[in-house]
Scaffold this active site. Structure first.
Site, short mmCIF file in Angstrom:
data_model
loop_
_atom_site.label_atom_id
_atom_site.label_comp_id
_atom_site.label_asym_id
_atom_site.label_seq_id
_atom_site.Cartn_x
_atom_site.Cartn_y
_atom_site.Cartn_z
CE LYS A 111 -4.42 -1.13 -0.05
NZ LYS A 111 -4.52 -2.52 -0.10
CE LYS A 194 -4.19 -9.59 -4.66
NZ LYS A 194 -4.92 -9.50 -3.46
CE LYS A 197 -13.12 -7.04 -4.15
NZ LYS A 197 -13.34 -7.08 -2.72
P1 TYM Z 1 -10.49 -9.23 -0.02
O1 TYM Z 1 -11.74 -8.47 0.13
O2 TYM Z 1 -9.35 -8.62 -0.77
O3 TYM Z 1 -10.78 -10.62 -0.67
C1 TYM Z 1 -11.77 -11.47 -0.11
C2 TYM Z 1 -11.34 -12.92 -0.20
O4 TYM Z 1 -11.06 -13.25 -1.57
C3 TYM Z 1 -9.77 -13.81 -1.66
N1 TYM Z 1 -9.14 -13.41 -2.92
C4 TYM Z 1 -8.51 -14.25 -3.73
N2 TYM Z 1 -8.31 -15.58 -3.65
C5 TYM Z 1 -7.65 -16.16 -4.67
N3 TYM Z 1 -7.20 -15.47 -5.77
C6 TYM Z 1 -7.38 -14.15 -5.88
N4 TYM Z 1 -6.96 -13.50 -6.95
C7 TYM Z 1 -8.06 -13.47 -4.83
N5 TYM Z 1 -8.42 -12.18 -4.62
C8 TYM Z 1 -9.07 -12.17 -3.44
C9 TYM Z 1 -8.99 -13.26 -0.48
O5 TYM Z 1 -7.91 -14.12 -0.14
C10 TYM Z 1 -10.05 -13.22 0.59
O6 TYM Z 1 -10.18 -14.48 1.19
N6 TYM Z 1 -8.52 -8.71 4.51
C11 TYM Z 1 -9.47 -9.45 3.72
C12 TYM Z 1 -10.92 -9.33 4.21
C13 TYM Z 1 -11.07 -9.72 5.63
C14 TYM Z 1 -11.08 -11.04 6.17
C15 TYM Z 1 -11.23 -10.89 7.55
C16 TYM Z 1 -10.99 -12.30 5.58
C17 TYM Z 1 -11.21 -8.86 6.67
N7 TYM Z 1 -11.33 -9.56 7.83
C18 TYM Z 1 -11.29 -12.01 8.41
C19 TYM Z 1 -11.04 -13.41 6.45
C20 TYM Z 1 -11.20 -13.25 7.83
C21 TYM Z 1 -9.43 -8.89 2.32
O7 TYM Z 1 -9.05 -7.78 2.07
O8 TYM Z 1 -9.97 -9.72 1.40
#
Ligand code: TYM
Length: 329
Positions: A111, A194, A197
């Site tokens: 970031k 990867k 968004k």
């Molecule tokens: P976020 O919102 O970026 O993504 C949500 C979930 O999607 C998975 N993900 C992916 N998995 C495989 N390949 C990809 N290209 C890919 N892009 C996204 C992420 O691994 C995630 O599981 N910090 C987290 C959100 C969060 C969270 C939590 C998750 C907040 N608190 C507690 C689990 C438990 C995040 O930004 O995910």
């Protein structure tokens, strides 16, 4: 019964990475465990979304969760900010989180590199808030994609530290979960990295068939292998990786064989991949549209979820306060 927790930030529509990395795994576990799935709206505030769009993004995420198969009768589905106990736990855990370790987190460093104009304390403390999401329900398992592995490591570190400092065995070792397999990383179609968004390289669960075809056909490729079993360049390996996740094993095997014998036609492979993605996405997209129009139903789902999540969170906070010596008069 094991407890499972996971969440997704509401920053636009969900993409295939979210689906295969987290959501689909969660859906598969929801009938066999005590499951909590939430929309991480606090987390999304680190990038300062326009207040006008935040609620719309939360609504989209909720409709997309449900359309992808989350069952509100079985799983507890809630909005993170409906459970303010999470923020309280985050504050308490932050007293034992060290600036140095937070600064070394890969996501924080990324970031800083990408958005040097917005390095806020919320970003620095992101792993503490995430640990609180997980520990507030004392989760055994957390279905997430590969990119969240380090955050899970930190969650376990904070949990162990809490247990050691206070001489208790209260928080469990929450493990990332993908049915005994490596965590998933869905690559983007733009050649490297990867699907994400912020990367703008995603195929979304709300995309139309036409858009999916266009995005896949535009995926970066090369001139093709010139000798048998040639190692793949990253953009090609990425297309194969997505096909492995989405398509039938025979389809994947067929194109791999074509590649290894230098007969591959990327155009044919992309056409097949687009159709296989459409098979997954189009039924979800149709359900998204139906569910989004049922505003009262969506309200009921999150009200019910918030109540169940708060019960679990209250119980944890009662114990944590007692362990830390915070007593009521
Ligand atoms: P976020 O919102 O970026 O993504 C949500 C979930 O999607 C998975 N993900 C992916 N998995 C495989 N390949 C990809 N290209 C890919 N892009 C996204 C992420 O691994 C995630 O599981 N910090 C987290 C959100 C969060 C969270 C939590 C998750 C907040 N608190 C507690 C689990 C438990 C995040 O930004 O995910």
């Amino acid at each position: 019964m094991k407890t499972v927790v996971s969440g997704i930030r509401p920053t636009g529509h969900l993409h295939l990475g979210n689906y295969y990395g987290a959501l689909q795994n969660f859906v598969r576990m929801q009938h066999d465990a005590k499951c909590y799935f939430f929309i991480a709206d606090y987390h999304s505030l680190t990038t300062h979304p326009d207040p006008v769009h935040l609620h719309e993004n939360v609504t989209n995420a909720l409709a997309e969760y449900l359309a992808a198969g989350l069952d509100p009768q079985t799983a507890t589905i809630y909005i993170q900010s409906d459970v303010p106990q999470v923020a309280e736990l985050s504050l308490l855990l932050s007293m034992h989180a060290y600036i140095g370790e937070l600064e070394r987190t890969a996501s924080f460093k990324e970031k800083i590199r990408k958005h040097p104009e917005n390095i806020n304390a919320g970003l620095l403390c992101y792993p503490v808030l995430m640990a609180s999401d997980i520990l507030i329900h004392r989760a055994d398992f957390v279905p997430v994609g590969k990119d969240q592995e380090q955050h899970l490591e930190m969650t376990r570190k904070f949990a162990r530290r809490f247990n050691t400092i206070y001489g208790v065995e209260y928080f469990p070792e929450s493990m990332p979960y993908n049915f005994g397999r490596e965590l998933t990383k869905v690559p983007g179609l733009d050649g490297s990295g990867k699907m994400g968004k912020s990367e703008g390289n995603g195929i979304y669960l709300a995309d139309t068939d036409e858009i999916i075809r266009k995005k896949v056909m535009k995926a970066v490729t090369d001139q093709g292998p010139t000798e048998p079993n040639q190692p793949m360049a990253e953009p090609i390996a990425n297309i194969f990786a997505i096909m492995k996740i989405v398509s039938a094993p025979e389809t994947y095997g067929h194109f791999l064989d074509e590649y290894n014998t230098c007969r591959i036609r990327y155009g044919d492979m992309k056409k097949q991949l687009a159709e296989d993605i459409i098979k997954v996405v189009s039924p979800i997209r149709e359900r998204i549209a139906q569910i989004k129009s049922r505003e009262t139903y969506l309200g009921e789902v999150v009200a019910h979820g918030a109540q169940k999540a708060r019960e679990s969170a209250d119980e944890t906070m009662r114990c944590v306060r007692e362990i830390m010596g915070i007593k009521r008069f």
